[in-house]
Design an enzyme around this catalytic site. Structure first.
Site, PDB file in Angstrom:
ATOM      1  N   TYR A   1      23.766  18.407 -29.901  1.00  0.00           N
ATOM      2  CA  TYR A   1      23.944  16.960 -29.739  1.00  0.00           C
ATOM      3  C   TYR A   1      22.979  16.413 -28.691  1.00  0.00           C
ATOM      4  CZ  TYR A   1      27.960  16.346 -32.793  1.00  0.00           C
ATOM      5  OH  TYR A   1      28.766  16.253 -33.894  1.00  0.00           O
TER       6      TYR A   1
ATOM      7  N   GLU B   1      35.112  18.406 -33.028  1.00  0.00           N
ATOM      8  CA  GLU B   1      34.672  19.659 -33.639  1.00  0.00           C
ATOM      9  C   GLU B   1      35.222  20.872 -32.906  1.00  0.00           C
ATOM     10  OE1 GLU B   1      30.424  19.107 -33.952  1.00  0.00           O
ATOM     11  OE2 GLU B   1      30.736  17.323 -35.198  1.00  0.00           O
TER      12      GLU B   1
END
Length: 402
Positions: A95, A137
């Protein structure tokens, strides 16, 4: 938290994103793969070539900007993205890489319009989204790890059996190389597999619906051989599976994923509507229901080009003969003959409305984008509540539900 002025700056970019969002995401992906080529092993490079991934990301960024004041309304969509990410083993560190290149792309594409204040606002907005997705997640990874027979990362599977189901669809029976049990998937879920493609020198992941009932010992995926056209190349992985990999060969897979699943605790009527290879999750659902003999009212309408490309047609006929709670109809573009289960032409739900319109039924749709969009519109026109419609679009999601 974003300040009021920062929220205003983000929302002010919405018109730009509507008009030039794909240009931004095209620049972003080109930049990211140039600086971090290792991510080509993670992303579907076929979707990069056909532009669907760029379009899907542009729509996602636009939706986030439009709902920046209350991003929680996007949670159903984010859940689906999280399922996909965990099936690909996406990590928190990645990310940071995406954020770095996304912010740089905003600055490079907007030029002078990308003020320091705007970039700061988008940096905070992205950080907020990244934290949301990382935590989501993390919870998905933990949920998966708690399932008996589950595993972390990629696991090697042997192609135990390779069975043609039609002229273009072949089933692959996958058994774990270590001989241990596998996680019981939910009917409708998919399996992420990855193979090394010698021609490009990279690993490529793909998602294929599991086409069998939960078993605990193996998975079956049924793959359409995607042939190219003048505007589209052959499917890299599907052709590699069909043409190169044979029984005894090994590929890698992650734990089953996806939220397009049968609610096995309910007994409400079920209407299945599929186009082409979109039938595969429904084969898993019907295999499960048939074995469980739940006596749940099920209606299945399927559309494909011809009988030659209709996989599992004999199995579906057997289910129809064995269970009085199940009915099916198939539409072939040019059927050689018509009967109570076979129609000629493209699927028209209004033509079979007496079969499909069932009080309290849940409607599951799976197939290519045009099929899903038309079917949703037709069902809505017939009065079906959109809250009762559930769909799975193969590939990056670009269909927006109102």
């Amino acid at each position: 938290m974003l300040s009021t002025s920062e929220i205003g700056l983000i929302k002010a970019t919405v018109p730009i994103l509507r008009e030039h969002g794909v240009l931004l995401t095209q620049h972003f992906y080109k930049r990211m793969f140039s600086h971090n080529p290792e991510l080509q092993h993670v992303f579907n490079m076929g979707n990069q070539k056909n532009g669907s991934q760029q379009t899907a990301l542009a729509l996602a960024v636009l939706a986030y900007a439009e709902h920046i004041e209350n991003p929680s309304v996007l949670l159903p969509v984010l859940q689906r993205i999280g399922d996909k990410h965990t099936s690909l083993q996406i990590s928190a560190a990645q990310y940071d890489i995406v954020g770095k290149h996304l912010l740089a792309s905003i600055a490079e594409v907007l030029g002078a319009a990308a003020t320091e204040e705007l970039i700061t606002a988008w940096a905070k907005a992205y950080g907020q989204l990244a934290d949301l997705m990382i935590n989501l997640e993390k919870s998905i990874y933990l949920q998966k790890a708690a399932v008996k027979g589950a595993w972390t990362g990629w696991r090697k599977f042997i192609i135990d059996q390779k069975t043609p189901e039609s002229d273009e669809i072949t089933s692959f029976y996958l058994r774990p190389e270590d001989g241990l049990e596998v996680a019981m998937h939910q009917p409708g879920q998919y399996l992420s597999v990855k193979v090394f493609i010698p021609a490009s020198g990279i690993y490529q992941p793909r998602q294929y619906s599991i086409s069998s009932a939960p078993d605990g010992h193996y998975y079956r995926i049924s793959v359409k051989k995607e042939l190219g056209t003048a505007d589209k190349e052959d499917g890299t992985v599907s052709n590699y599976l069909h043409n190169v990999l044979q029984e005894g060969d090994v590929l890698e897979a992650s734990t089953p994923a996806g939220d397009f699943v049968l609610n096995t605790t309910q007994r409400s009527p079920l209407v299945l509507l599929s186009g082409g290879v979109g039938q595969t999750p429904f084969v898993s659902i019907m295999d499960f229901l048939s074995r469980a003999d739940q006596q749940r009212q099920v209606r299945w309408a399927h559309a494909c080009r011809s009988e030659n490309v209709h996989a599992f047609r004999d199995q579906v006929k057997t289910w129809d003969a064995e269970h009085d709670w199940f009915e099916h109809v198939v539409f072939y573009e040019n059927a050689q003959k018509e009967d109570k289960n076979t129609r000629s032409g493209r699927m028209d739900v209004t033509e079979i409305s007496e079969m499909l319109l069932i009080p309290e039924a849940d409607y599951y749709l799976c197939g290519p984008k045009p099929f899903i969009e038309k079917t949703i519109a037709d069902l809505s026109a017939l009065g079906v509540n959109r809250k009762k419609l559930f769909f799975e679009e193969f590939g990056p999601q670009t269909i927006q539900m109102n």
